[in-house]
Design an enzyme around this catalytic site. Sequence first.
Site, short mmCIF file in Angstrom:
data_model
loop_
_atom_site.label_atom_id
_atom_site.label_comp_id
_atom_site.label_asym_id
_atom_site.label_seq_id
_atom_site.Cartn_x
_atom_site.Cartn_y
_atom_site.Cartn_z
N ARG A 55 1.08 -1.31 0.21
CA ARG A 55 -0.05 -0.04 0.38
C ARG A 55 1.02 1.40 0.09
NH1 ARG A 55 -0.62 1.98 5.02
NH2 ARG A 55 -2.54 3.02 5.11
N LEU A 56 -0.26 2.47 -0.57
CA LEU A 56 0.71 3.70 -0.14
C LEU A 56 0.52 4.75 0.63
CD1 LEU A 56 2.00 5.05 -4.25
CD2 LEU A 56 3.50 3.98 -1.30
N ASP A 57 0.69 5.22 1.72
CA ASP A 57 -0.83 6.18 2.41
C ASP A 57 -1.25 7.12 1.69
OD1 ASP A 57 0.07 5.07 4.81
OD2 ASP A 57 2.29 6.68 4.93
N TYR A 58 -2.43 6.83 2.61
CA TYR A 58 -4.08 7.77 1.23
C TYR A 58 -2.79 9.02 1.30
CZ TYR A 58 -7.61 10.72 1.57
OH TYR A 58 -9.17 11.91 1.31
#
Length: 209
Positions: A55-58
């Site tokens: 994932r990548l942060d929001y």
Amino acid sequence: MKSPAKREAFLFVMQYKYYIIYKPYLVLSQFTSAGGKPCLKDFFQVEKDIYPVGRLDYDSEGLLILTNDPSLNHRLLHPQFVHEREYLAQCEGLITTEAVQQLIPGVPVNINGADYRTKPCKAILLKEAPQLPDRNPPIRFRKNIPTSWIRLTLTEGKNRQVRKMMAYTGFPVLRLIRCRIENILLMDMQPGDMKSLSQRTIYRQLFGK
């Protein structure tokens, strides 16, 4: 025994798919929304069994891999397999040489309520801002507070790790872009772009085979 036509159709159904995307800023790294926030489904149309690897942060941007290949997912997420992830970070203030030297051997951070020392990394202070797509919304300009850019190459991906590392040195992150995973590069992609890769290409660029 399956007929050649049926065998061919079976192989086609089982063929794995691989995509790289430029995840935009303020978008969740998942295909279901939460709290009304935009998610990948709002930008990318893929098969139903495709999911992001990691994932990548929001509030981060950049390179994300999508696939339905469980082997690739395991190789990229299991801690026993080390691979490089490269980030460009725009930080508040003029990053010092001392701060860069602090980062290289690892710094203490807090991960899920526990003390943790980050693994050694590569850290390079950039003399000029990199050529990147504009962020929407843009970084708020403040005349009396300069910003600077650093390139960090990590071999681990703890929760909000780059932000915590830079905060430790006293230079908070304003913008964060993942630009590389091993030999897969973001290159000239724009936020919301997606590219399809073959299995041979993605395995070669990630694992050298």
